[in-house]
Design a protein around this motif. Structure first.
Motif: not given
Length: 117
Positions: A1-11, A18-23, A59-66, A77-80
């Protein structure tokens, strides 16, 4: 779950891919959605690409902003909240795709003139 919550750094590598393919999905589905005929198979395919690519990408981009802009104590809390909004975004797009006109037709409707009664 931690990897999903911190998708930008812990993912790790999987989330970067996933971010590349989504783009790529967004870049490919957008012109298809623009030229596809109403209700056609190409439009429906673009709608379902959007239903996965938009929530994953945001999701991944907003985690980078967080990570970049919030103090460490506020990140959890912001990641949740980001995860909650990503799930709601996915469910909303799927509802429009499955029981409504589809995401493409919904967006196209913003530029259509209203029908005269």
């Amino acid at each position: 779950m931690q990897r999903i919550l911190a998708a930008d750094t812990a993912g790790g590598h999987a989330f970067h891919k996933a971010h590349e393919f989504a783009s790529y999905g967004l870049a490919g589905a957008t012109p298809v959605a623009i030229v596809a005929s109403k209700g056609g198979i190409m439009q429906k395919a673009a709608d379902f690409v959007f239903s996965f690519a938009i929530p994953i990408h945001s999701h991944i981009c907003m985690n980078a902003c967080v990570t970049d802009y919030l103090p460490y104590a506020a990140r959890g809390p912001a990641r949740v909240g980001v995860l909650g909004m990503s799930v709601i975004t996915y469910l909303g797009i799927m509802k429009v795709n499955l029981s409504g006109p589809g995401l493409t037709e919904t967006v196209r409707g913003l530029w259509r003139k209203p029908a005269k009664n």
